[in-house]
Enzyme design. Structure first.
Site, short mmCIF file in Angstrom:
data_model
loop_
_atom_site.label_atom_id
_atom_site.label_comp_id
_atom_site.label_asym_id
_atom_site.label_seq_id
_atom_site.Cartn_x
_atom_site.Cartn_y
_atom_site.Cartn_z
N GLU A 20 61.51 37.84 32.74
CA GLU A 20 60.54 38.02 31.66
C GLU A 20 61.11 39.06 30.68
OE1 GLU A 20 57.98 38.42 28.87
OE2 GLU A 20 57.72 36.80 30.33
N CYS A 55 44.91 34.83 25.43
CA CYS A 55 43.66 34.45 24.77
C CYS A 55 42.72 35.63 24.62
CB CYS A 55 42.96 33.35 25.59
SG CYS A 55 43.93 31.86 25.81
N ARG A 97 54.70 39.86 46.88
CA ARG A 97 54.51 38.51 47.42
C ARG A 97 55.83 37.76 47.55
NH1 ARG A 97 49.86 40.02 44.96
NH2 ARG A 97 47.89 39.20 45.79
N VAL A 151 66.67 35.62 29.26
CA VAL A 151 67.66 34.57 29.51
C VAL A 151 68.20 34.11 28.16
CG1 VAL A 151 68.02 32.24 30.40
CG2 VAL A 151 66.62 33.86 31.68
N TYR A 211 18.00 19.24 32.69
CA TYR A 211 17.04 19.54 31.61
C TYR A 211 15.99 20.53 32.10
CZ TYR A 211 12.69 19.33 29.05
OH TYR A 211 11.55 19.71 28.39
N TRP A 265 16.18 15.50 25.30
CA TRP A 265 17.41 14.76 25.01
C TRP A 265 18.44 15.79 24.54
CZ3 TRP A 265 19.06 9.84 25.74
CH2 TRP A 265 18.09 8.89 26.10
#
Length: 469
Positions: free
Chosen positions: A47, A57, A84, A94, A442, A450
């Site tokens: 990275e 976001c 991990r 890279v 509803y 509706w």
């Protein structure tokens, strides 16, 4: 031979190399690690920035103060990934992919030191880069793209030291609209310069007009049908205005909201296949076409539009995370596919919610579809229930077949996520007639009897019937 020698040196253990430490790349690495332990699979990820696994976001909401600190946008730290069993190398870029030898060249951003790392399997998750216009002053201090946490930090630094309170946002797509709102919250006078007739070109112009009205109501100055030709700077080199062909707009900070392009320079140089939009081409397993041991995902790839049947570049975190899961499963010895998208997106300007899925009118025309459109006005709740707010729903259906092609929604609280009804219908290939029978929840606090989406479907179904000979 070099690739074989490197593999022999590691014995039976395979090495997965991941380029890119955000959503797609680290989702792929994490999923592969779940399926294959460190004794079977070594994972090295590169990275180039300071942060990994963060929410791009969320940057506008951090800048605007809704999110109180940067680290709340980080899903998992480099240390957590390393714990991990993922060798995540930060600030390492890279610079070359040697496909024939199965290796990548990486450069330490701070020291400049370079080295080669061989791979058995490679994941390319290089993301996208903000479009930076080719014009005088585009690289001046005070001009910011907003793609990474580093970008957000730099923008906040400019806002903290700016001498005035005038901001210009170039572009009125999702990022442009969200950043305009964030700057308003920061107490800036905001001007948005937009090349289109209305903001949010992902909507049809009639729906974009509703967004325009809301932005103007917030005190944002909207300049449409205009293109910035240069960024003007003062004697100190800092930005002081942007210029179009007809006017100048004072600015102490400029934010680029023009959009992004796939970051595929590495892939192009390596001879990997790119599509018409500049993104990498993959199969349904997210494997790069023609390359057995190379996968790609996230904002650097093109995806299948399930409605039009064509490839598109749709840079969204939702897709990137799904791509990573698919890639990691396949690298880890399982089997998964990514079937495609319907182009669902949702955003907001203060309390105005903006959503779309499927095709716009011009998308349908471009692929040769004949269609009918309807627009309905409804409310988010039963009209008599306190807090009911207006909502506009536009629906596009294929003529004769009645197949749903797209939906756009603009309204207040409770409007935006209704687009998910249409997203499911599009994925299932429902007609608007079939949609009218959907058994939606509803109660007066949540919807009229509706639902507005079903009202639009009823109206569209009637129009399709009337248009059929």
């Amino acid at each position: 031979m070099e690739m074989k020698a490197a593999r022999d040196a590691r014995g039976t253990k395979e090495r997965l190399v991941v380029i890119g430490g955000d959503a797609a790349g680290m989702s792929a690495a994490s999923q592969a690690r779940r399926l294959r332990g460190p004794d079977e699979l070594e994972i090295v990820a590169f990275e180039r920035g300071h942060f990994a696994s963060f929410s791009a976001c969320g940057i506008p909401y951090w800048v605007g103060g809704d999110v109180d600190e940067r680290d709340r946008l980080i899903a998992r730290t480099p240390e957590e990934h390393r714990a991990r069993g993922i060798d995540l190398r930060m600030r390492t870029e890279v610079t070359e992919i040697d496909v024939a030898a199965g290796r990548v060249r990486a450069r330490d951003v701070d020291s400049g030191a370079e080295s080669w790392t061989p791979y058995d399997k490679l994941v390319i998750a290089t993301g996208a880069r903000p479009v930076r216009p080719d014009m005088p002053g585009a690289d001046a201090p005070g001009v910011h793209g907003v793609q990474t946490l580093d970008d957000g930090q730099a923008l906040l630094g400019t806002l903290a030291r700016a001498r005035g309170r005038r901001a210009v946002v170039i572009g009125a797509g999702y990022i442009g609209v969200e950043m305009a709102e964030s700057l308003i919250k920061r107490g800036y006078e905001v001007t948005v310069v937009n090349r289109g007739r209305e903001p949010m070109s992902t909507l049809d112009p009639d729906m974009g007009r509703l967004v325009h009205r809301a932005m103007s109501g917030l005190g944002i100055t909207m300049v449409d049908d205009a293109e910035v030709t240069k960024v003007l700077t003062g004697d100190d080199g800092e930005v002081r205005a942007v210029a179009t062909a007809h006017a100048e707009y004072p600015a102490d900070v400029v934010v680029l909201g023009i959009g992004v392009r796939p970051e595929t320079a590495l892939a192009r140089a390596a001879g990997l296949p790119l599509g018409a939009h500049g993104g990498l081409l993959t199969d349904r397993a997210m494997r790069v076409r023609g390359h057995e041991n190379i996968w790609a995902g996230g904002d650097c790839v093109e995806v299948l539009d399930l409605v039009s049947g064509q490839l598109r570049h749709i840079p969204l975190g939702t897709h990137a995370n799904k791509h990573g899961q698919v890639i990691g499963t396949n690298v880890g010895g399982g089997y998964a596919t990514f079937p495609g998208v319907v182009g669902t997106a949702v955003s907001k300007v203060c309390d105005l919610e903006i959503a779309r899925t499927g095709l716009r009118e011009k998308d349908a025309r471009r692929v040769g579809l004949r269609f009918e459109t309807v627009t309905v006005e409804s409310t988010s709740r039963a009209g008599y229930y306190p807090g009911a707010s207006p909502m506009t729903v536009k629906m596009i259906a294929e003529r004769r077949t009645g197949r749903l092609l797209g939906v756009q929604i603009v309204g207040r609280e409770g409007a935006g996520k209704r687009v998910d009804i249409a997203a499911v219908a599009l994925t299932a290939g429902l007609t608007v007639e079939q949609m009218t029978a959907l058994d939606l929840g509803y109660a007066p606090p949540f919807s009229p009897v509706w639902d507005p989406v079903l009202v639009a479907a009823r109206k569209a179904a009637a129009k399709v019937r009337d248009s059929t000979p």
